[in-house]
Design an enzyme around this catalytic site. Structure first.
Site, short mmCIF file in Angstrom:
data_model
loop_
_atom_site.label_atom_id
_atom_site.label_comp_id
_atom_site.label_asym_id
_atom_site.label_seq_id
_atom_site.Cartn_x
_atom_site.Cartn_y
_atom_site.Cartn_z
N GLU A 9 59.41 -45.88 56.30
CA GLU A 9 59.30 -44.43 56.41
C GLU A 9 58.41 -43.97 55.26
OE1 GLU A 9 60.29 -42.77 58.95
OE2 GLU A 9 61.45 -44.41 59.84
N HIS A 152 64.63 -40.90 62.35
CA HIS A 152 64.06 -42.21 62.05
C HIS A 152 64.65 -42.72 60.74
CE1 HIS A 152 60.22 -42.06 64.69
NE2 HIS A 152 61.16 -41.26 65.18
#
Length: 238
Positions: A9, A152
């Site tokens: 990420e 996510h």
């Protein structure tokens, strides 16, 4: 074979533009089975995430303030990944960020540490031309439960991608036949050499050939006329 499913990420979409990695998740497969020998890092990116990125991963700037810098985990991460096949969804994105982080600490490019990089997005596009091939779409298509994925997260996404990869490559399993058990070795397994078999060739009838041609036409239409079987001997698309 040792494989590592990896996801990151980031603070935004551009490694070259100064965006940084904030989370790395790694899941180990050996012999196509999960081992539980995983790695997970949160990182201080030394900058704030873009607003759009925050909506995707939900990891606040405040949460990351006291997390280690990439330089502090670099050696552990690279030793863990060394020599493995790395499996990533949209690999170009993650590798570009990893390359930039390694460059900042004076280390060589990511691919010099690993055996190879496999991109499951490329695989999925080849298998399902013209269809959505995001991680969520593949989970739905391949029966992988992603109900816990509201945002996510690198480790969760790596775990989901591991299941997706196993399903995408199920046809690559070796043909093995159990020939009995052994007290010392837990079972004797032998490989079957298929070159010793002569298999009959069954020719499709007219109805089957027509149905096959219709499927090809639908795939060709879905891919915008880019299917390889439409390329004629002249090299032009028919």
């Amino acid at each position: 074979m040792r494989q590592i499913v990896l996801d990151t990420e980031t603070t935004g979409l551009s490694a070259e533009g100064g965006d940084r990695i904030i989370e790395i998740g790694c899941v180990e497969l050996v012999g196509r089975k999960l081992t539980g020998n995983n790695r997970h890092f949160y990182l201080n990116p030394e900058r704030d995430s873009h607003e759009d990125a925050l909506k995707v991963h939900g990891i606040s700037n405040e949460f990351l303030r006291d997390k280690p810098l990439f330089s502090a985990v670099c050696d552990e991460l690279m030793e863990y990944l060394a020599g493995a096949e790395i499996i990533i969804h949209n690999a170009a994105f993650d590798v570009s960020f990893l390359d930039k982080e390694l460059e900042r600490v004076g280390r060589p490019a990511f691919k010099t540490f690993v055996a190879s990089v496999t991109d499951t997005l490329v695989m999925a596009k080849e298998m399902y031309p013209g269809k959505r091939n995001s991680l969520d779409a593949l989970c739905d298509r391949l029966g992988v439960d992603n109900s816990s994925r509201t945002l996510h997260g690198a480790l969760l996404d790596a775990e989901l991608l591991a299941d997706v990869y196993i399903n995408l490559t199920r046809g690559q399993d070796a043909l093995l036949i159990d020939m009995g058990t052994s007290d010392n070795f837990g079972g004797i397994v032998t490989r079957v050499d298929l070159t010793t078999f002569t298999l009959p060739v069954l020719v499709a009838n007219e109805q089957e050939a027509a149905a096959h041609e219709e499927v090809l036409k639908q795939l060709d239409k879905a891919s915008g006329g880019k299917t390889l079987w439409r390329i004629g001997s002249s090299g032009a698309v028919a």
